[in-house]
Write a protein that holds these residues in place. Structure first.
Motif: not given
Length: 293
Positions: A101-104, A108-110, A165-168
Motif C-alpha cells: 500500500d505504501k511502498g513505491d 515491489r518485486y523486492y 531495504l531502502g524501499w522498505a
C-alpha cells in the motif's frame, strides 16, 4: 477395516503419507454409499478429508524457522508450528500489506505478494494465523550458495539488498532479520527479494536462535530495531558470503558495523550511492557478470 477405526485414522492424519498404503481400504470403509444411514454424515466428512489429503499428497513441505511452508503451485502457505507464533505471522502480513500500500510500486518485486492471511482452527481448537504468499520461481536463498563468492558478484547482491531495504524503510517497514535464508536471489537475472517478514517491527519479538551471532547488538540487548539494524545485518551478511573483500570494500563494511546504531549509516539508499562510488573506483563502470551457483 471397521468404520469407526477408519474415521479415526483419517481424522488423525495430517498428511497423506501418514495413511501409509491403506488409502483404498480407508476409502472403501468410509464411502458414503457403503455405510448405514446413521453413519452417513460422519462418512461424508471423513471421505471429504481423505479426498483432500489425496489431492495434497504431492505438495512440497519446507521447514522454516517457525513455520512449515507448503508449496502448492504459485503459492507458499505458511503455517506456524506453534499457535504462540501467530503474532509473528500477523507481523509479516502487516509488513507485506504496508509494502503493497505504501511502498513505491517500482520496487515491489523486492518482496513477495501477500495473497491471503487467515485464522485456522485445528481439531484441538488451537488457532493459528496462516499466511499465503506468492512463490518466487527461479529464486534461491543465499543459504544455498555453498561457497564464498567473488567480490564482483557480491557487489550486485549488495547493491540490490540496499535497494530493497531502502524501499522498505521509506515505506516505514524494517525487516529485522536480514540473514542468508531470508535473502533470495535469481542468479540468472541478478534479481533479489527479501522474504520472511515475520520479524519486522520496531521491536524484536523473536530472533533466529542459530543465527544469534549475526544480529546487531541492540537486538540482543534492548530489542530495538531501526533501519541501522537492517544495514548492520545486511553488511554482516555480505562480509560472510564474499571472498577476500578488497580493502576499500572492507573499510566500507567496517563503517556499517559499529556497535552503536547512531554511528552507523541510517539511510540505505544514501549508502547505496557511497557503495557505487567505492565499486566504481575499484572496478570501473558497472558491467553485467553472469553468475552461476
Amino acid at each position: 477395516m471397521r468404520f469407526a477405526e477408519a474415521v479415526e485414522r483419517i481424522e488423525r492424519a495430517r498428511s497423506f503419507a501418514e495413511l501409509g498404503d491403506s488409502y483404498r481400504e480407508l476409502a472403501k470403509a468410509v464411502h458414503p454409499d457403503a455405510v448405514s444411514q446413521a453413519e452417513t454424515a460422519a462418512a461424508t466428512r471423513a471421505f471429504a478429508t481423505l479426498s483432500r489429503l489425496y489431492r495434497e499428497r504431492n505438495r512440497r513441505v519446507i521447514e522454516g524457522d517457525i513455520a512449515d511452508l507448503v508449496a502448492d503451485g504459485g503459492t507458499l502457505t505458511k503455517i506456524p508450528r506453534s499457535p504462540a507464533d501467530s503474532d509473528l505471522m500477523e507481523a509479516e502480513a502487516r509488513a507485506l500489506t504496508t509494502l503493497r500500500d505504501k511502498g513505491d510500486p517500482k520496487y515491489r518485486y523486492y518482496a513477495p505478494r501477500l495473497r491471503d492471511s487467515y485464522l485456522h482452527e485445528d481439531r484441538e481448537r488451537k488457532r493459528r494465523r496462516v499466511n499465503a504468499i506468492e512463490r518466487l520461481d527461479g529464486f534461491v536463498p543465499l543459504s544455498e550458495v555453498n561457497r564464498r563468492i567473488d567480490p564482483r558478484d557480491a557487489a550486485w547482491v549488495w547493491r540490490r539488498l540496499l535497494v530493497g531495504l531502502g524501499w522498505a524503510h521509506r515505506a516505514g517497514v524494517i525487516h529485522g532479520a536480514v540473514l542468508e535464508e531470508h535473502v533470495l536471489i535469481h542468479p540468472e537475472k541478478h534479481g533479489l527479494a527479501l522474504v520472511d517478514w515475520c520479524y519486522s517491527g520496531p521491536r524484536a519479538k523473536a530472533i533466529v536462535a542459530r543465527r544469534r551471532d549475526a544480529y546487531a547488538p541492540e537486538v540482543l540487548t534492548t530489542k530495538t530495531v531501526t533501519p541501522a539494524t537492517d544495514i548492520y545485518m545486511a553488511t554482516g551478511l555480505m562480509t560472510r558470503i564474499a571472498q577476500d573483500l578488497p580493502r576499500p570494500l572492507k573499510r566500507f563494511a567496517d563503517g556499517c558495523l559499529y556497535d552503536a546504531p547512531r554511528m552507523r549509516p541510517q539511510d540505505a539508499w544514501r549508502l547505496l550511492h557511497e557503495l557505487d562510488e567505492t565499486l566504481h573506483n575499484l572496478y570501473g563502470p558497472r558491467q553485467f557478470r553472469p553468475f552461476q551457483l
